[in-house]
Write an enzyme that holds these catalytic residues in place. Structure first.
Site, PDB file in Angstrom:
ATOM      1  N   SER A 263     -31.738 -37.906  17.076  1.00 57.09           N
ATOM      2  CA  SER A 263     -30.837 -37.220  16.149  1.00 57.09           C
ATOM      3  C   SER A 263     -29.419 -37.773  16.134  1.00 57.09           C
ATOM      4  O   SER A 263     -28.740 -37.675  15.121  1.00 57.09           O
ATOM      5  CB  SER A 263     -30.814 -35.724  16.453  1.00 57.09           C
ATOM      6  OG  SER A 263     -30.427 -35.500  17.790  1.00 57.09           O
TER       7      SER A 263
ATOM      8  N   HIS B  67     -35.824 -35.212  12.205  1.00 56.76           N
ATOM      9  CA  HIS B  67     -35.136 -36.118  11.276  1.00 56.76           C
ATOM     10  C   HIS B  67     -36.058 -37.130  10.606  1.00 56.76           C
ATOM     11  O   HIS B  67     -35.607 -37.947   9.813  1.00 56.76           O
ATOM     12  CB  HIS B  67     -33.999 -36.830  11.996  1.00 56.76           C
ATOM     13  CG  HIS B  67     -32.982 -35.876  12.531  1.00 56.76           C
ATOM     14  ND1 HIS B  67     -31.922 -35.418  11.790  1.00 56.76           N
ATOM     15  CD2 HIS B  67     -32.913 -35.230  13.726  1.00 56.76           C
ATOM     16  CE1 HIS B  67     -31.222 -34.564  12.516  1.00 56.76           C
ATOM     17  NE2 HIS B  67     -31.800 -34.425  13.694  1.00 56.76           N
TER      18      HIS B  67
ATOM     19  N   LYS C  70     -33.685 -29.422   7.371  1.00 60.83           N
ATOM     20  CA  LYS C  70     -33.031 -30.711   7.150  1.00 60.83           C
ATOM     21  C   LYS C  70     -33.545 -31.297   5.836  1.00 60.83           C
ATOM     22  O   LYS C  70     -33.145 -30.821   4.789  1.00 60.83           O
ATOM     23  CB  LYS C  70     -33.239 -31.577   8.383  1.00 60.83           C
ATOM     24  CG  LYS C  70     -32.421 -30.962   9.533  1.00 60.83           C
ATOM     25  CD  LYS C  70     -32.633 -31.495  10.893  1.00 60.83           C
ATOM     26  CE  LYS C  70     -31.704 -30.752  11.854  1.00 60.83           C
ATOM     27  NZ  LYS C  70     -32.157 -30.733  13.217  1.00 60.83           N
TER      28      LYS C  70
HETATM   29  C1  LIG Z   1     -31.778 -29.775  14.313  1.00 60.15           C
HETATM   30  C2  LIG Z   1     -32.708 -30.084  15.414  1.00 60.15           C
HETATM   31  C3  LIG Z   1     -33.408 -29.076  16.072  1.00 60.15           C
HETATM   32  C4  LIG Z   1     -33.120 -27.618  15.828  1.00 60.15           C
HETATM   33  O1  LIG Z   1     -33.626 -27.209  14.617  1.00 60.15           O
HETATM   34  P1  LIG Z   1     -33.008 -25.894  13.934  1.00 60.15           P
HETATM   35  O2  LIG Z   1     -33.986 -25.522  12.907  1.00 60.15           O
HETATM   36  O3  LIG Z   1     -31.692 -26.318  13.394  1.00 60.15           O
HETATM   37  O4  LIG Z   1     -32.878 -24.885  15.033  1.00 60.15           O
HETATM   38  C5  LIG Z   1     -34.355 -29.439  16.998  1.00 60.15           C
HETATM   39  N1  LIG Z   1     -34.582 -30.730  17.288  1.00 60.15           N
HETATM   40  C6  LIG Z   1     -33.900 -31.731  16.714  1.00 60.15           C
HETATM   41  C7  LIG Z   1     -34.194 -33.149  17.087  1.00 60.15           C
HETATM   42  C8  LIG Z   1     -32.931 -31.432  15.764  1.00 60.15           C
HETATM   43  O5  LIG Z   1     -32.229 -32.412  15.207  1.00 60.15           O
END
Ligand SMILES: *Cc1c(COP(=O)(O)O)cnc(C)c1O
Length: 396
Positions: free
Chosen positions: A187, A215, A246
């Site tokens: 990330s 991602h 995302k």
């Molecule tokens: C954003 C993210 C999460 C958390 O997800 P949310 O739905 O925002 O709680 C978990 N793992 C990774 C790699 C992330 O980038």
């Protein structure tokens, strides 16, 4: 002084020290939807900091589906999934996700949860216990780290993308259950985990592979299934987590795995069981997001996104700093020092660009960076303008 008052004094001191170390963080109040053009605290900015890689967060079809979902199912779910909060919309979304991932997960099923953080806690605490060993990638997301701690398993951290070290750790393990846990696309760095080789190690050592592809989902693979499609993986040992906040533009996360694992999570995963089901309207809107991601429009947006990534990589020519090697929409500019990173983000803001500055503990000490994220919603011109400002950033 009461003990409560002394706690306040300690916290205040620690907060002051965060400020001194340039680790102070604040929230910015946005008045407009998540999109390249945003209006934030009295200013229009071009944002390069969201994870809305396909521009679905403000997509008219997704917004309309959310409205429709609210008119069918109301605002809230009222209870946890196992009491009365599980709606037809949740069920349809899970079926659609299971179908979508069926080329990669043998006898697969899917589970929808309120957030990615929660999904990671759910999977890991339900599958690992004190007799398990978790092999955790050094750059894993905080939610995976917290989940491993909560599980009480032995945790062995392997260096970033180091298959030799991982292989040696697996060979010397005597744990009853072995779980390899990794981000798919990392990330904060934007590079990817060597999943083909890791899955081979799983087979060799009777281990399970838990991949958090927050991602990669929507972005990688021909149809947007993420890194497992990119690598054409197919296995019973694969447990995949993807977020729906995302690239999918809404909220929540899914877990897809063998149906027996999913049933175990429904019966046993505490973060899933003891939390109110998310509003059904979100699941209803996500059915539209998923249709877009899997269809021609998704293919078109991924092609635009890849053009923007290629454009960015060829336009960037830094005077002082270094780009991290990444083929994904996450394009970090490694600066190192916290204050210099903040100053660089401030310079960009003065030019009208909003770029994330990421500091420890989100990234290792001394590796503070600008985290530029690209979206198919960015225009060629916006990318060109940001690149030219980043190239001429001064070290101040
Ligand atoms: C954003 C993210 C999460 C958390 O997800 P949310 O739905 O925002 O709680 C978990 N793992 C990774 C790699 C992330 O980038």
């Amino acid at each position: 002084m009461t003990s409560d008052a002394s706690m306040l004094a300690v916290l205040k001191n620690q907060l002051d020290s965060l400020k001194q170390q340039q680790l102070w963080r604040r929230r910015w109040n946005a008045d407009t939807p998540c999109a390249p053009k945003v209006y934030v605290e009295g200013r229009e900015l071009i944002a390069f900091c969201s994870n809305d890689y396909l521009g679905l967060a403000a997509d008219p079809l997704v917004i309309e589906a959310l409205r429709e979902g609210a008119s069918i199912y109301g605002a809230g779910s009222g209870a946890s999934h196992l009491i009365s909060g599980h709606s037809r919309a949740h069920e349809k979304l899970e079926t659609a996700l299971a179908d979508f991932f069926s080329p990669h997960i043998i006898s697969g099923r899917a589970l929808y949860l309120s957030s990615g953080y929660m999904a990671n806690l759910a999977v890991i605490t339900a599958l690992a216990d004190a007799h398990s060993e978790i092999f955790s990638e050094a750059l894993n997301h905080a939610s995976l780290i917290d989940a491993a701690r909560l599980s009480r398993a032995k945790v062995s951290i392997y260096p970033h993308r180091d298959l030799t070290a991982l292989s040696a750790m697996l060979a010397s393990s005597t744990a009853e259950r072995k779980l390899i846990v990794t981000d798919g696309v990392f990330s904060m760095d934007g590079d990817i985990a060597p999943l083909t080789e890791i899955l081979r190690l799983c087979e060799l050592h009777d281990a399970w592979l838990i991949v958090d592809d927050a991602h990669g989902f929507g972005v990688l693979g021909k149809q947007g299934r993420g890194l497992i499609e990119h690598f054409s993986l197919r296995s019973e040992r694969l447990i995949l987590i993807g977020t729906l906040s995302k690239a999918a533009g809404v909220a929540g996360a899914f877990i897809t795995a063998h149906e027996t694992i999913i049933e175990w999570l429904i019966q046993r995963a505490r973060p899933y069981i003891y939390s109110t089901a998310s509003p059904p309207a979100l699941a209803h809107a996500l059915l539209t997001s998923l249709t877009i991601i899997a269809g021609e429009e998704g293919t078109r947006r991924r092609a635009v996104l890849n053009e923007r990534i290629a454009q960015w990589k060829s336009a960037i020519n830094l005077k002082h700093w270094q780009m991290l090697e990444s083929e994904t929409p996450i394009q970090p500019v490694l600066i190192g020092d916290n204050a210099l990173t903040m100053a660089a983000a401030q310079q960009l803001r003065e030019h009208g660009f909003w770029v994330g500055s990421v500091r420890p503990p989100t990234v290792p000490l001394g590796t503070a960076r600008l985290r530029v994220t690209l979206s198919s919603a960015h225009t060629h011109e916006q990318v060109a303008q940001l690149a030219s400002h980043v190239n001429t950033l001064e070290r101040t």
